[in-house]
Design a protein around this motif. Structure first.
Motif, PDB file in Angstrom:
ATOM      1  N   ASP A  90      19.785   9.653  18.611  1.00  0.00           N
ATOM      2  CA  ASP A  90      21.478   8.542  17.407  1.00  0.00           C
ATOM      3  C   ASP A  90      21.656   8.087  19.141  1.00  0.00           C
ATOM      4  O   ASP A  90      22.007   8.007  20.425  1.00  0.00           O
ATOM      5  CB  ASP A  90      22.042  10.339  17.947  1.00  0.00           C
ATOM      6  CG  ASP A  90      21.827  10.568  17.032  1.00  0.00           C
ATOM      7  OD1 ASP A  90      20.479  10.796  15.914  1.00  0.00           O
ATOM      8  OD2 ASP A  90      22.602  12.103  16.495  1.00  0.00           O
ATOM      9  N   PRO A  91      22.215   6.942  18.474  1.00  0.00           N
ATOM     10  CA  PRO A  91      23.100   6.052  18.782  1.00  0.00           C
ATOM     11  C   PRO A  91      23.969   5.908  19.771  1.00  0.00           C
ATOM     12  O   PRO A  91      25.414   6.994  18.898  1.00  0.00           O
ATOM     13  CB  PRO A  91      22.792   4.891  18.583  1.00  0.00           C
ATOM     14  CG  PRO A  91      23.620   5.289  17.000  1.00  0.00           C
ATOM     15  CD  PRO A  91      22.072   6.800  16.844  1.00  0.00           C
ATOM     16  N   ALA A  92      25.745   5.496  20.611  1.00  0.00           N
ATOM     17  CA  ALA A  92      26.442   5.337  21.309  1.00  0.00           C
ATOM     18  C   ALA A  92      26.935   5.408  20.299  1.00  0.00           C
ATOM     19  O   ALA A  92      26.523   4.133  19.407  1.00  0.00           O
ATOM     20  CB  ALA A  92      26.356   4.438  22.410  1.00  0.00           C
ATOM     21  N   VAL A  93      28.215   5.972  19.934  1.00  0.00           N
ATOM     22  CA  VAL A  93      29.379   6.039  19.098  1.00  0.00           C
ATOM     23  C   VAL A  93      30.689   5.942  19.692  1.00  0.00           C
ATOM     24  O   VAL A  93      30.940   6.566  20.235  1.00  0.00           O
ATOM     25  CB  VAL A  93      29.146   6.434  17.632  1.00  0.00           C
ATOM     26  CG1 VAL A  93      30.717   5.765  16.170  1.00  0.00           C
ATOM     27  CG2 VAL A  93      28.075   6.850  17.014  1.00  0.00           C
ATOM     28  N   VAL A  94      31.305   4.534  19.645  1.00  0.00           N
ATOM     29  CA  VAL A  94      32.427   3.913  20.313  1.00  0.00           C
ATOM     30  C   VAL A  94      33.628   4.258  18.963  1.00  0.00           C
ATOM     31  O   VAL A  94      33.578   3.390  18.139  1.00  0.00           O
ATOM     32  CB  VAL A  94      32.375   3.243  21.669  1.00  0.00           C
ATOM     33  CG1 VAL A  94      33.450   2.878  21.493  1.00  0.00           C
ATOM     34  CG2 VAL A  94      31.491   3.778  22.564  1.00  0.00           C
ATOM     35  N   VAL A  95      35.041   4.657  19.046  1.00  0.00           N
ATOM     36  CA  VAL A  95      35.194   4.541  17.882  1.00  0.00           C
ATOM     37  C   VAL A  95      36.919   3.299  18.967  1.00  0.00           C
ATOM     38  O   VAL A  95      37.036   3.621  19.831  1.00  0.00           O
ATOM     39  CB  VAL A  95      36.567   5.207  17.106  1.00  0.00           C
ATOM     40  CG1 VAL A  95      38.034   5.274  16.364  1.00  0.00           C
ATOM     41  CG2 VAL A  95      35.263   5.474  16.625  1.00  0.00           C
ATOM     42  N   VAL A  96      37.483   1.982  18.371  1.00  0.00           N
ATOM     43  CA  VAL A  96      38.120   1.687  18.902  1.00  0.00           C
ATOM     44  C   VAL A  96      39.939   1.725  17.323  1.00  0.00           C
ATOM     45  O   VAL A  96      39.571   1.009  15.962  1.00  0.00           O
ATOM     46  CB  VAL A  96      37.975  -0.194  19.134  1.00  0.00           C
ATOM     47  CG1 VAL A  96      39.199  -0.248  20.089  1.00  0.00           C
ATOM     48  CG2 VAL A  96      36.922  -0.380  19.709  1.00  0.00           C
ATOM     49  N   ASP A  97      40.564   1.705  18.131  1.00  0.00           N
ATOM     50  CA  ASP A  97      41.789   2.078  16.952  1.00  0.00           C
ATOM     51  C   ASP A  97      42.128   0.465  16.882  1.00  0.00           C
ATOM     52  O   ASP A  97      42.399  -0.661  17.227  1.00  0.00           O
ATOM     53  CB  ASP A  97      42.960   2.601  17.684  1.00  0.00           C
ATOM     54  CG  ASP A  97      43.873   1.640  19.099  1.00  0.00           C
ATOM     55  OD1 ASP A  97      44.609   0.806  18.519  1.00  0.00           O
ATOM     56  OD2 ASP A  97      43.622   1.981  19.547  1.00  0.00           O
ATOM     57  N   ASP A  98      43.416  -0.100  15.251  1.00  0.00           N
ATOM     58  CA  ASP A  98      43.894  -0.849  15.027  1.00  0.00           C
ATOM     59  C   ASP A  98      44.525  -1.507  15.864  1.00  0.00           C
ATOM     60  O   ASP A  98      44.446  -2.687  15.382  1.00  0.00           O
ATOM     61  CB  ASP A  98      44.486  -0.789  13.571  1.00  0.00           C
ATOM     62  CG  ASP A  98      44.205  -2.053  12.992  1.00  0.00           C
ATOM     63  OD1 ASP A  98      43.023  -2.489  12.139  1.00  0.00           O
ATOM     64  OD2 ASP A  98      44.979  -2.252  11.621  1.00  0.00           O
ATOM     65  N   ARG A  99      45.216  -1.208  16.987  1.00  0.00           N
ATOM     66  CA  ARG A  99      45.263  -2.120  17.772  1.00  0.00           C
ATOM     67  C   ARG A  99      45.112  -2.680  19.016  1.00  0.00           C
ATOM     68  O   ARG A  99      45.779  -3.430  19.791  1.00  0.00           O
ATOM     69  CB  ARG A  99      46.666  -1.391  17.855  1.00  0.00           C
ATOM     70  CG  ARG A  99      48.203  -1.647  16.513  1.00  0.00           C
ATOM     71  CD  ARG A  99      49.681  -0.784  17.521  1.00  0.00           C
ATOM     72  NE  ARG A  99      50.144  -2.342  17.721  1.00  0.00           N
ATOM     73  CZ  ARG A  99      51.154  -1.528  18.116  1.00  0.00           C
ATOM     74  NH1 ARG A  99      52.092  -0.454  17.745  1.00  0.00           N
ATOM     75  NH2 ARG A  99      51.946  -2.337  19.006  1.00  0.00           N
ATOM     76  N   GLY A 100      43.848  -2.321  19.374  1.00  0.00           N
ATOM     77  CA  GLY A 100      42.825  -2.105  20.538  1.00  0.00           C
ATOM     78  C   GLY A 100      43.651  -1.370  21.131  1.00  0.00           C
ATOM     79  O   GLY A 100      42.949  -1.865  22.421  1.00  0.00           O
TER      80      GLY A 100
END
Length: 370
Positions: A90-100
């Protein structure tokens, strides 16, 4: 796979952050909804999409090493759940919030590199990295990445999860390191007291432990496997150099057979081979090149003058007449490995001559809390 990372955004603020991110993250492609188009997307190589982001995720999941998604964490978890297969693929998955403000490692933190990617993205955005992997938080040995910076290969992955649990739960862990780079401890603090390092399986025989990390180029005996791998992980450092000489036109099959049979006789793992070494006259030898391609080995080559700088127990006048060197496999193995002696000086088999040397490293064992 053309690029390493896909950056995906679905909001106005997310698009702004994503555009800034890809400018500073080499190897990244940007995807966002067409309603936020600015007119420069084609020139910048940005892909616009219509409809739900859920529709493009399966393709991105397959094509990229990592996905950086500017959407809420819960939404991402629901969307990627049907796509998950295996932590090794599986690839790496990273989440960034809407304000960074926060960058969160979501999937494939270790093997997929999401933790490292999280730190990199957070640095670019001046955001806070959020990593929950226990070994990272506690700054201890990451079992599934142990030695990866040196190219070590995990041979037995089955017990990685319980061994990782033993490490982070501060149970008795023994590191048996018979070869390979010794500077694997990456933190600016002493090795924890519950982790003991020894330099050989013999030294570990009388020790009490709950889990083991075994780093060796040797093939373990059945008794060693039973004792150390019942709750242990086996790593293969790249420390063997094969000096090879052969007649012109020797086939891959003959060279490979000599290599595999000899390593088996010596009870050495082929997974610990770092490279082959030979005379520069053989740099275009098809059989040797095919062997390197098959196993992913590099080939080090030396001139006759370089080879003749190595003192040999039995220099060959015959080899000298044909090559200008008094030996090929033996001196090439020592020059490439940096060793002072051979594990196998020389074995002649048909059209192939093979020597084996061990790349030297400082003593692997260390005292706790040094």
């Amino acid at each position: 796979m053309n690029r390493m990372y896909a950056v995906v955004a679905i909001t106005k603020h997310g698009v702004e952050i994503a555009r800034r991110l890809v400018r500073q993250l080499p190897g990244s492609d940007l995807y966002y909804m067409d309603k936020f188009a600015r007119g420069d997307e084609e020139a910048l190589g940005i892909t616009l999409f219509t409809g739900s982001v859920r529709l493009i995720l399966p393709d991105l999941f397959r094509r990229y090493n990592g996905l950086i998604i500017l959407i809420s964490l819960g939404a991402v978890v629901r969307m990627i759940a049907p796509l998950l297969k295996d932590k090794k693929t599986d690839p790496a998955v990273v989440v960034v919030d809407d304000r960074g403000e926060h960058v969160i490692s979501v999937l494939s933190g270790h093997l997929g590199g999401a933790n490292q990617l999280t730190r990199r993205v957070a640095s670019i955005l001046d955001a806070r990295p959020v990593i929950t992997t226990a070994s990272d938080v506690q700054q201890t040995i990451p079992v599934d990445l142990f030695g990866c910076q040196f190219g070590w290969e995990i041979e037995s992955f089955e017990r990685a999860t319980p061994v990782s649990a033993a490490v982070v739960n501060e149970e008795r862990v023994i590191v048996i390191q018979e070869s390979g780079e010794p500077d694997w401890w990456a933190y600016d603090k002493p090795l924890p007291g519950h982790i003991q390092v020894v330099a050989s399986a013999c030294e570990a025989e009388e020790q009490e432990f709950d889990a083991a990390l075994v780093v060796t180029h040797r093939l373990l005996s059945p008794d060693e496997e039973k004792r150390f791998l019942q709750n242990g992980v086996l790593y293969r450092p790249k420390v063997l150099v094969l000096g090879i000489g052969c007649n012109r036109g020797t086939t891959l099959e003959e060279i490979e057979q000599t290599v595999t049979e000899t390593l088996a006789e010596l009870k050495l793992s082929i997974k610990s081979v770092r490279n082959i070494a030979t005379i520069d006259l053989k740099k275009d030898e098809p059989g040797l090149l095919a062997l390197c391609r098959k196993y992913g080995w590099r080939m080090d080559v030396y001139s006759p003058e370089e080879l003749n700088t190595v003192s040999l127990p039995n220099p060959s006048e015959t080899v000298y007449r044909y090559t200008g060197a008094y030996g090929v496999s033996e001196p090439a193995a020592l020059l490439s490995s940096g060793a002072e002696d051979w594990l196998l000086p020389k074995k002649k088999s048909g059209n192939v001559t093979l020597s084996v040397a061990l790349v030297p490293h400082p003593r692997a064992g260390r005292e706790n809390n040094e």
